[in-house]
Scaffold this active site. Structure first.
Site, short mmCIF file in Angstrom:
data_model
loop_
_atom_site.label_atom_id
_atom_site.label_comp_id
_atom_site.label_asym_id
_atom_site.label_seq_id
_atom_site.Cartn_x
_atom_site.Cartn_y
_atom_site.Cartn_z
N LYS A 1 0.84 -1.19 0.00
CA LYS A 1 0.00 0.00 0.00
C LYS A 1 0.88 1.25 0.00
O LYS A 1 1.84 1.33 0.77
CB LYS A 1 -0.89 -0.05 1.25
CG LYS A 1 -1.99 0.98 1.31
CD LYS A 1 -2.85 0.70 2.54
CE LYS A 1 -4.05 1.62 2.63
NZ LYS A 1 -4.88 1.30 3.81
N SER B 1 -9.51 0.70 3.00
CA SER B 1 -8.78 1.55 2.07
C SER B 1 -7.63 0.83 1.37
O SER B 1 -7.01 1.40 0.47
CB SER B 1 -8.22 2.76 2.83
OG SER B 1 -7.34 2.34 3.86
N SER C 1 -9.90 -1.55 7.07
CA SER C 1 -9.25 -1.37 5.77
C SER C 1 -8.34 -2.50 5.33
O SER C 1 -7.88 -2.51 4.20
CB SER C 1 -8.46 -0.06 5.76
OG SER C 1 -9.34 1.04 5.79
#
Length: 470
Positions: A82, A157, A181
């Site tokens: 990420k 996310s 997330s």
């Protein structure tokens, strides 16, 4: 082995094959790049590809193994992460316009630990802007897309992490979890995602969202992958004074496959209100598997969940607004519409309400543990109450009327961030449209070994985690 055969190896299988000399790091990386070339456009998961750096690292791993060096626990395994885990001198966008050219001066502790374990870092992944939505929408880099059906959400996310692991392009990726997330994209993309106990993994060199709710953890194929990954990244860090000094256990050793006599609590009705029929069917089938393995399953009704749900929203909204104060004054137009609306709202929450939410956290944790874990080893819930929504029906920039559906996505995951409990999501089937379903398991603080034990036992008995989208 063909690139597709190599891509089917889990993280631990790939690392063990490299350690035995059955496969080279270069071959594993070539398989990753081959899959990325053929399937990458289907998921829009990559923000930055470090092709040459990864090739150099893989070649170094192969050379070290030939020279007789003992390989690390993740040696030779390609990963991507990420785009909020800082690597010194490399742009970290955090999925935003504001940080499109941000060059961090530090490398995050977790990346340094993965490097030391021999993982091959191939670049960074798409994500919700500043890690601030549960669906995976991103107005600046485009939405990551669900490998099972591009019209549906990946979850956020950690959208790129879920999509790229689900697409079998890499075996593991770092996500982050402030309200679900890691677990949401794991559930929606059909992979395994672990949110450790709050403070279990250090956050040094990681973009902050909420001081008291952020967590670092992996998205991967299996519970065994998550166990090994956690064993590498967990543990106290001098750079993060909030990181726990609790000893790091041997999480893989806990994966015995034996859960006879283990007690599972199902929190009703809170996690099941308005549940979709196909989600409920998948959850009930998963409970039957656990019963068949010798576990007992019993319903409980923790009254503390109503207060927990209220307080968790207060904490994350206020802390997010605090972190973004300066940018909200200087460049408010650089945020996506839905994100600026959420951040500005945090400024309207009274300090007394925020402090009340913080002060009630410890008592509510004790109360929930008494109500739901006093006689039980783990809590089991569906990761989502609804089927995976489409990107269109949760796009609140296009239609603010989608707000309720957007927020409903994380109803079952948010409470465990406020409580700080270790929680995992694993695949347990597909809904009536062929889109993945997830099971969420939580336990007492620092009982990661317990949730991993149950998840691993389930995965030994089923093959949902082995299904591939293409």
């Amino acid at each position: 082995m063909s690139p597709d055969a190599l891509a089917e190896l889990s993280m631990t299988e790939a690392a063990d094959a490299f350690a035995r000399g059955d496969v080279t790091a270069a071959a594993l990386l070539d398989a990753t790049f081959d899959r990325l070339e053929r399937h990458g456009a289907k998921v829009n998961a990559v923000i930055r590809l470090d092709r040459e750096e990864a090739r150099t690292a893989a070649a170094g791993m192969d050379l070290a193994r030939k020279s007789g060096a003992k390989p690390g626990p993740l040696a030779g395994v390609p990963m991507m992460h990420k785009d909020m885990y800082y690597r010194e001198g490399k742009v970290s966008t955090c999925g935003s316009k504001i940080r499109r050219n941000f060059l961090p001066a530090v490398t995050s502790t977790v990346l340094r630990r993965l490097d030391a374990a021999g993982a091959v870092d191939a670049g960074t992944l798409n994500m919700a802007e500043f890690a601030q939505n549960p669906t995976g929408h991103n107005a600046h880099f485009g939405d990551a897309m669900n490998p099972w059906d591009a019209a549906h959400c990946t979850g956020g996310s950690s959208s790129g992490s879920g999509a790229i692991v689900g697409a079998r392009i890499v075996t593991a990726a770092l996500g982050s979890d402030t309200g679900g997330s890691i677990r949401l994209p794991a559930s929606m993309c059909g992979v395994t995602g672990l949110k450790p106990t709050q403070t279990r993994v250090p956050r040094t060199g990681v973009m902050p969202l909420s001081f008291s709710a952020d967590n670092v953890g992996p998205l991967c194929r299996t519970a065994r992958d998550a166990a090994r990954f956690l064993g590498v990244v967990a543990g106290v860090c001098p750079g993060d004074p909030t990181s726990s000094k609790e000893p790091v256990g041997d999480y893989e050793a806990a994966l015995t496959g034996d859960i006879r006599g283990l007690r599972v609590a199902v929190c009703e009705p809170w996690f099941f209100d308005d549940i979709d029929a196909s989600v409920l069917k998948g959850f009930q089938a998963a409970m039957e598997v656990l019963k068949g393995l010798g576990a007992t399953v019993e319903a409980v009704n923790p009254q503390s969940l109503f207060a927990i749900n209220t307080y968790t929203a207060l904490v994350s909204r206020v802390e997010g607004a605090t972190i973004h104060q300066q940018w909200m004054r200087e460049c408010p137009g650089d945020y996506a519409v839905h994100l600026s609306a959420r951040l500005y709202g945090g400024n309207a929450i009274p300090a007394t309400a925020y402090l009340e939410a913080l002060s009630r956290r410890g008592p509510l944790l004790r109360r929930f543990c008494d109500e739901a874990l006093g006689r039980f080893d783990v809590v089991a819930t569906p990761t989502l109450r609804s089927r995976v929504p489409t990107r269109a029906e949760t796009d609140i920039d296009a239609d603010p009327g989608n707000w309720d559906r957007f927020m409903d996505v994380s109803r079952n995951t948010r409470p465990f961030n406020y409580l700080g409990l270790p929680t995992i999501s694993i695949p347990v089937g597909f809904d009536d449209r062929g889109v993945p379903l997830g099971l969420q398991l939580a336990a007492r603080p620092f009982a990661e070994a317990r949730v991993l034990q149950v998840a691993d036992a389930f995965q030994r008995e089923t093959d949902w985690h082995k299904r591939t989208p293409f």
